[in-house]
Design an enzyme around this catalytic site. Sequence first.
Site, PDB file in Angstrom:
ATOM      1  N   TYR A 155     -14.578 -12.501  -0.027  1.00  0.00           N
ATOM      2  CA  TYR A 155     -15.143 -11.240  -0.255  1.00  0.00           C
ATOM      3  C   TYR A 155     -16.403 -11.175  -1.169  1.00  0.00           C
ATOM      4  CZ  TYR A 155     -11.881  -8.036   1.552  1.00  0.00           C
ATOM      5  OH  TYR A 155     -10.856  -7.472   2.297  1.00  0.00           O
TER       6      TYR A 155
ATOM      7  N   ARG B 216       1.023  -1.195   0.032  1.00  0.00           N
ATOM      8  CA  ARG B 216       0.126   0.081  -0.077  1.00  0.00           C
ATOM      9  C   ARG B 216       0.889   1.479   0.025  1.00  0.00           C
ATOM     10  NH1 ARG B 216      -5.498  -1.134   1.800  1.00  0.00           N
ATOM     11  NH2 ARG B 216      -5.851  -2.822   0.655  1.00  0.00           N
TER      12      ARG B 216
HETATM   13  C1  LIG Z   1      -7.773  -7.093   0.912  1.00  0.00           C
HETATM   14  C2  LIG Z   1      -7.060  -6.241   0.082  1.00  0.00           C
HETATM   15  C3  LIG Z   1      -7.916  -5.458  -0.688  1.00  0.00           C
HETATM   16  N1  LIG Z   1      -7.213  -4.897  -1.359  1.00  0.00           N
HETATM   17  C4  LIG Z   1      -5.844  -5.335  -1.407  1.00  0.00           C
HETATM   18  C5  LIG Z   1      -5.936  -6.528  -0.505  1.00  0.00           C
HETATM   19  C6  LIG Z   1      -4.627  -7.348  -0.206  1.00  0.00           C
HETATM   20  C7  LIG Z   1      -3.763  -6.647   0.893  1.00  0.00           C
HETATM   21  C8  LIG Z   1      -4.092  -6.551   2.308  1.00  0.00           C
HETATM   22  O1  LIG Z   1      -4.611  -7.659   2.748  1.00  0.00           O
HETATM   23  O2  LIG Z   1      -4.185  -5.388   2.596  1.00  0.00           O
HETATM   24  C9  LIG Z   1      -4.652  -5.134  -2.137  1.00  0.00           C
HETATM   25  C10 LIG Z   1      -4.483  -3.576  -2.813  1.00  0.00           C
HETATM   26  N2  LIG Z   1      -5.060  -2.472  -2.753  1.00  0.00           N
HETATM   27  C11 LIG Z   1      -4.498  -1.531  -3.204  1.00  0.00           C
HETATM   28  C12 LIG Z   1      -3.100  -2.195  -3.765  1.00  0.00           C
HETATM   29  C13 LIG Z   1      -2.433  -1.087  -4.526  1.00  0.00           C
HETATM   30  C14 LIG Z   1      -1.049  -1.284  -4.497  1.00  0.00           C
HETATM   31  C15 LIG Z   1      -0.210  -1.107  -3.221  1.00  0.00           C
HETATM   32  O3  LIG Z   1       0.171   0.312  -3.081  1.00  0.00           O
HETATM   33  O4  LIG Z   1       0.043  -2.178  -2.555  1.00  0.00           O
HETATM   34  C16 LIG Z   1      -3.156  -3.276  -3.632  1.00  0.00           C
HETATM   35  C17 LIG Z   1      -1.861  -4.270  -3.767  1.00  0.00           C
HETATM   36  C18 LIG Z   1      -4.978  -0.117  -3.457  1.00  0.00           C
HETATM   37  C19 LIG Z   1      -5.901   0.342  -2.323  1.00  0.00           C
HETATM   38  N3  LIG Z   1      -7.132  -0.380  -1.941  1.00  0.00           N
HETATM   39  C20 LIG Z   1      -7.996   0.153  -1.160  1.00  0.00           C
HETATM   40  C21 LIG Z   1      -7.161   1.650  -1.041  1.00  0.00           C
HETATM   41  C22 LIG Z   1      -7.864   2.758  -0.159  1.00  0.00           C
HETATM   42  C23 LIG Z   1      -8.999   3.122  -0.904  1.00  0.00           C
HETATM   43  C24 LIG Z   1      -9.260   4.654  -1.035  1.00  0.00           C
HETATM   44  O5  LIG Z   1      -8.411   5.558  -2.029  1.00  0.00           O
HETATM   45  O6  LIG Z   1     -10.179   5.125  -0.563  1.00  0.00           O
HETATM   46  C25 LIG Z   1      -6.021   1.446  -1.795  1.00  0.00           C
HETATM   47  C26 LIG Z   1      -5.070   2.567  -1.858  1.00  0.00           C
HETATM   48  C27 LIG Z   1      -9.365  -0.062  -0.992  1.00  0.00           C
HETATM   49  C28 LIG Z   1      -9.450  -1.566  -0.396  1.00  0.00           C
HETATM   50  N4  LIG Z   1      -9.196  -2.602  -0.948  1.00  0.00           N
HETATM   51  C29 LIG Z   1      -9.450  -3.822  -0.394  1.00  0.00           C
HETATM   52  C30 LIG Z   1      -9.877  -3.371   1.104  1.00  0.00           C
HETATM   53  C31 LIG Z   1     -10.325  -3.898   2.455  1.00  0.00           C
HETATM   54  C32 LIG Z   1      -9.958  -1.742   0.935  1.00  0.00           C
HETATM   55  C33 LIG Z   1     -10.442  -0.770   1.903  1.00  0.00           C
HETATM   56  C34 LIG Z   1      -9.678  -0.672   3.447  1.00  0.00           C
HETATM   57  C35 LIG Z   1      -8.230  -0.097   3.149  1.00  0.00           C
HETATM   58  O7  LIG Z   1      -8.058   1.048   2.615  1.00  0.00           O
HETATM   59  O8  LIG Z   1      -7.600  -0.846   3.704  1.00  0.00           O
HETATM   60  C36 LIG Z   1      -9.402  -4.874  -0.627  1.00  0.00           C
END
Ligand SMILES: Cc1c2[nH]c(c1CCC(=O)O)Cc1[nH]c(c(CCC(=O)O)c1C)Cc1[nH]c(c(CCC(=O)O)c1C)Cc1[nH]c(c(C)c1CCC(=O)O)C2
Length: 362
Positions: free
Chosen positions: A159, A32
């Site tokens: 999910y 992230r």
């Molecule tokens: C479970 C999971 C998700 N997404 C992801 C996972 C696996 C990794 C982990 O366990 O954290 C993977 C992910 N999500 C995102 C990336 C981008 C690459 C990186 O920078 O790592 C990656 C590799 C961007 C994101 N994905 C998300 C954001 C934030 C959303 C926003 O900009 O409002 C980002 C930058 C949204 C997201 N996406 C997901 C959730 C649960 C959420 C919301 C909660 C949170 O932010 O942690 C599902």
Amino acid sequence: MTTDTFPPLRNDLILRAARGEATERAPVWVMRQAGRYLPEFREVRKDHEFFEVCRTPALATKITLQPIQRYTGLVDASIIFSDILVIPQAMGMEVLMNPGPQFPDPLVTPADVSKLREVVNVQKELGYVFDAITQTRNELKGEVPLIGFCGAPWTLFAYMIEGGGSKTLQKAKTWLFKYPEESKALLLRIADVCVDFLVGQVKAGAQLLQVFDSWAGELSPHDFSIFSYPTLLHISTSVRRRLAAENLHSTPIILFAKGANHALGFLAKNAGYDVLGLDWMIDPAEARRVVGDSVALQGNMDPNVLYGGKDAIEAAVKRMSEGFREGKGGWIANLGHGITPGVDPEDLRWFFECIHKYSHQS
Ligand SMILES: Cc1c2[nH]c(c1CCC(=O)O)Cc1[nH]c(c(CCC(=O)O)c1C)Cc1[nH]c(c(CCC(=O)O)c1C)Cc1[nH]c(c(C)c1CCC(=O)O)C2
């Protein structure tokens, strides 16, 4: 081998560590790393919905590059800006992000599987990710390698059935225990989409791959071995077979099975991944003892140490570095899970600087 037309790579530290070499210092990136803790990310998000950013290659590229530009010379890999939930979307499900993931129409019973696309044309559904990868590779100008990724079948399955995040995974587990055969069939269907998606990402320019099994730790060791592991093995073997058949570079693959430290030794021997990602629930030296020198390791500082101030970060990095350097084998420094929105970007900079300082091979 194909010769690609991208700018030549100037920092291959992470690729060497992923192949098991003990590098002069540990390469470092964080999960992230392009995310809400960065003001420049929040600025872009003001005007664009989350999945709109994912689907617009110019925006995804811009955000992927943000941490590389802010931390020039300190961070050793980029990861394409996208989400694991693009696979359920490609399979025909609607996914919203407000602010967490939400599926308006989750899979309730196995009969609902018929709502999914029978054949998923990954190029058609997820070509925007491939375009973002190609554009990012060009704009990186060889500064650091680009990581492609996907969610693991078990995590995606959870999910798709829960319809969003969940503390207990009661619905997803009801499927596993009430409909084990239907569950396995769906898990393998997801795995096949993962394979196409990862191969497509390599073709588009990804130089490393990571599979995120974020909810692996919700399964007992037995259930992990029945419901998750076979799909993880299917992905590693099929991706490698396909890349070889198409004369593409064999890309290192990282598996992050969060919470499945009970399986580390088994995964190191059998799962076919080059790197195992670790959460912070295992001591680095202990992890190295368990896996031997057959795989590289990635991780594993508790992301919340980043809230503890500079001294706490430095002490944790020093301790972690000593642990990972006890045994032989590659080490990619990272957090034990994604960086969280409240972190001060300057504290992350300090984390990177401490890795540079303390991870030298003696
Ligand atoms: C479970 C999971 C998700 N997404 C992801 C996972 C696996 C990794 C982990 O366990 O954290 C993977 C992910 N999500 C995102 C990336 C981008 C690459 C990186 O920078 O790592 C990656 C590799 C961007 C994101 N994905 C998300 C954001 C934030 C959303 C926003 O900009 O409002 C980002 C930058 C949204 C997201 N996406 C997901 C959730 C649960 C959420 C919301 C909660 C949170 O932010 O942690 C599902």
